[in-house]
Write a protein that holds these residues in place. Sequence first.
Motif, short mmCIF file in Angstrom:
data_model
loop_
_atom_site.label_atom_id
_atom_site.label_comp_id
_atom_site.label_asym_id
_atom_site.label_seq_id
_atom_site.Cartn_x
_atom_site.Cartn_y
_atom_site.Cartn_z
N LEU A 136 6.56 16.89 3.40
CA LEU A 136 5.62 15.58 3.90
C LEU A 136 5.06 15.78 5.56
CD1 LEU A 136 4.21 13.57 2.97
CD2 LEU A 136 5.67 12.03 3.76
N LYS A 137 4.03 16.27 6.01
CA LYS A 137 3.62 16.09 7.05
C LYS A 137 2.71 14.49 7.29
CE LYS A 137 3.82 21.23 7.87
NZ LYS A 137 3.27 21.85 8.27
N VAL A 138 2.57 14.06 8.55
CA VAL A 138 1.67 12.52 8.95
C VAL A 138 1.12 13.19 10.47
CG1 VAL A 138 1.42 10.36 9.66
CG2 VAL A 138 3.12 11.03 7.88
N ASN A 139 0.19 13.37 10.45
CA ASN A 139 -1.40 13.71 11.68
C ASN A 139 -0.10 14.89 11.75
OD1 ASN A 139 -2.28 11.74 10.83
ND2 ASN A 139 -1.95 10.68 12.94
N ALA A 197 -5.55 6.02 12.85
CA ALA A 197 -5.99 7.38 11.49
C ALA A 197 -5.32 7.84 11.09
CB ALA A 197 -7.13 7.64 11.32
N TYR A 198 -4.57 7.67 10.66
CA TYR A 198 -3.18 9.02 9.70
C TYR A 198 -3.48 9.59 8.35
CZ TYR A 198 -0.10 5.91 12.82
OH TYR A 198 0.27 5.01 13.66
N GLN A 199 -3.73 10.55 8.86
CA GLN A 199 -3.88 11.48 7.16
C GLN A 199 -2.09 12.39 6.71
OE1 GLN A 199 -6.80 12.85 6.41
NE2 GLN A 199 -5.07 14.19 4.60
N GLU A 239 0.73 22.73 -4.84
CA GLU A 239 0.09 22.29 -4.97
C GLU A 239 -0.24 21.09 -3.80
OE1 GLU A 239 -2.09 21.47 -7.64
OE2 GLU A 239 -1.56 23.40 -8.87
N GLU A 240 -1.17 20.03 -3.70
CA GLU A 240 -1.21 19.00 -2.44
C GLU A 240 -1.48 17.41 -3.16
OE1 GLU A 240 -3.89 20.09 0.45
OE2 GLU A 240 -2.63 22.17 0.91
N ILE A 241 -0.80 17.30 -2.14
CA ILE A 241 -0.83 15.78 -2.55
C ILE A 241 -1.69 15.04 -1.18
CG2 ILE A 241 -0.29 13.21 -2.91
CD1 ILE A 241 0.77 14.42 -5.09
N GLU A 242 -3.00 14.59 -0.87
CA GLU A 242 -3.40 13.50 1.15
C GLU A 242 -3.28 12.94 0.27
OE1 GLU A 242 -7.56 16.30 1.34
OE2 GLU A 242 -5.64 17.96 1.65
N GLN A 243 -3.88 12.04 1.52
CA GLN A 243 -4.28 10.97 1.48
C GLN A 243 -4.72 10.84 3.16
OE1 GLN A 243 -3.43 6.38 -0.45
NE2 GLN A 243 -2.03 8.56 -0.61
N LYS A 244 -5.31 9.44 3.37
CA LYS A 244 -6.11 9.36 4.91
C LYS A 244 -6.08 8.11 4.71
CE LYS A 244 -9.87 9.59 8.13
NZ LYS A 244 -10.82 9.79 8.87
N VAL A 245 -5.35 6.73 5.51
CA VAL A 245 -4.94 5.97 5.68
C VAL A 245 -5.64 5.97 6.78
CG1 VAL A 245 -3.05 4.03 5.82
CG2 VAL A 245 -2.92 5.69 4.29
N ASP A 246 -6.68 4.46 7.23
CA ASP A 246 -7.04 4.00 8.08
C ASP A 246 -5.81 2.78 8.25
OD1 ASP A 246 -8.85 5.77 8.42
OD2 ASP A 246 -10.21 4.61 8.06
N GLN A 247 -4.96 2.30 9.06
CA GLN A 247 -4.56 1.33 9.13
C GLN A 247 -4.63 0.80 10.17
OE1 GLN A 247 -1.99 -0.28 6.31
NE2 GLN A 247 -2.91 -1.77 8.02
N VAL A 248 -5.35 -0.35 10.23
CA VAL A 248 -5.77 -1.94 10.59
C VAL A 248 -6.52 -2.12 10.40
CG1 VAL A 248 -7.32 0.11 12.58
CG2 VAL A 248 -8.17 -0.85 10.39
N ASN A 249 -6.24 -4.08 11.17
CA ASN A 249 -6.38 -4.86 10.86
C ASN A 249 -5.37 -5.14 9.67
OD1 ASN A 249 -8.56 -4.84 12.29
ND2 ASN A 249 -10.16 -4.57 10.68
#
Length: 588
Positions: free
Chosen positions: A215-218, A241-243, A255-265
């Motif tokens: 797992l990588k985050v940003n 924003a976190y990728q 194989e890859e699983i990816e997700q972009k998370v805009d964690q705000v508010n």
Amino acid sequence: MKYCNHCKKEYSDDHNFCEVCGKKLVEKTESQSKGNICPNCGKENQTTARFCESCGTSLQASSKAKEKKETSKVLTAYYKHKKLYNTLLAGLVVLLIVSVGLYKYGEHYYSKEQQIERYQKILAKNDPEELAETVVSSDKNFKPKADNLSTFTNYTKDNKDYSNYISENLQNINDKSQDLYLKKDGKYFFLFDKYDLVLQPFYLDVNTNVENMQLKVNDKDQGTSDNEDYTWKLGPLVPGAYQLDGSFQSNGQEEEIEQKVDQVNREGLEDDSSRELSFAAKKVKFDVDSDISSGELLFNGQSVGTIKDGKLEGAGFIWNEDGNLQIKQELGDLELLSTPLDFDGDEYLEKDYSQDQSIFQPESFHIVPDTNATSGDFYINDKKAETFDKEDDIYSIDVVPTQKPYKVQLKQSFEDEEINSDTETVEPTDYVDSTAYVTLDVEEEIDEFDIESRLDDLYFDVSDYTDEDFDFEDEETKSLAGYFSGGTDNEEFIDFKDNFIGPSRKSDKKDYVVCYLQEVEDVTRTGENSYDVQYVVNYDTYYDDDTDHNNQYFRYKKANLVVEDENIRIKDLGGADNFEEVAASDYE
């Protein structure tokens, strides 16, 4: 000086006995002179006595003299130290003025409004270093530093709406529903309320059912799972924003699983400021059958297939429950990204794939336009989506569903101008059946019947003018000129008058020419008040002798008619290249 304790009378130092009572005199002490002494008999009286107890003489004059003497001593002391006293007094006044000024300045500088304004200016700079010196954390495990605040400042820099939102909400003290809030915390100089700018970090719990997933985050490595029920606990993290990218080997393939998370508010967070994300791997495979004619099928923003003519076969990818399946539609110049589609990957697992059963039909939105125009371009959100003409049967424009409204308009573009309908705004959420009917009328076109009537009148009059039995003087010439744009200066009018009507009237052989509009074959609008018309005219020439009449049909392929003063007039008949004779058999 000597004093009689019995008679309370004073004597000079050379006396030894009282002349009244004969008592021996004593030296007068300070305590013995504290009473109110009678100026007449010398008797000491009570300090509060107004008259002498011995002789009745008034004692007030003595008191006033004494007070005057004491006052004189005070004034003497004052004048002796006058400069010092004035200096001290001036110092006290200056100190008072400065103290009041400093208080007023502090009252303004440390007011709630001024503190908020200073915090807002710092936020607007998007500078992580300056923010680190300003902000405090609601989490004891998080220490604000420039390097761990950069994700937040990068997000505020790229998302002005969010930046403005958090800045405006600083007015609400202790609003812990926000990523940043103001907290009242003590006093400045024991006088003024102090407000801290508090940042609330969050935590991510990333779950996977895949062993050996990295797992990588940003782009920062967070480690590798060592079993099929593994959770990465990440945080504390700042809003932004976190990728997230998870990679693993499956069936010999990366194989890859990816997700972009805009964690705000604070969206999606539990009470403990944590949020769970699933990186569980599921392989899905299905076919697409859609009203959307073309587009890209996206999962978490990545293309997993192309829709052509509403079809896509064998779309497959690793699916997770928190992922988003969307369609990026291209329709003409228009590009739309759908809201996340209602898709349950458990119903389309690869192991259960069947072309007869694994068919996914994504929802679409239908815009049904109604217009009085015979041609034009449909625009959605100021982008050309579809073109139509009067021979097309466009019943609806099928688009992907979005959260944003569709702004629909009809535009007719001509060589030198453009005619537009009013813009209709369609809110997709307002329509239960996903169908919106819109009216896109433009400036009213001339009815083909009106053009036919005008040409009928023209050629009827021309028929009469070719017969010398009818007048063709100034009045008739003016009437004929009324059929042409520019009147008597129009070249087509001049041609009719000089090269058709005139020769026919002067001919010794021709009697007259019957002119008759046979058919209007096509009308094309070329401007707000301009039309290209293709029509056929029957010219039947009769002679004075026994010559058979000559019946001919001619086509004007590109006559240009305009509307002037609510009248239809001929501007141009297209020249020789757009004029041809057609076979009489086509019409007889």
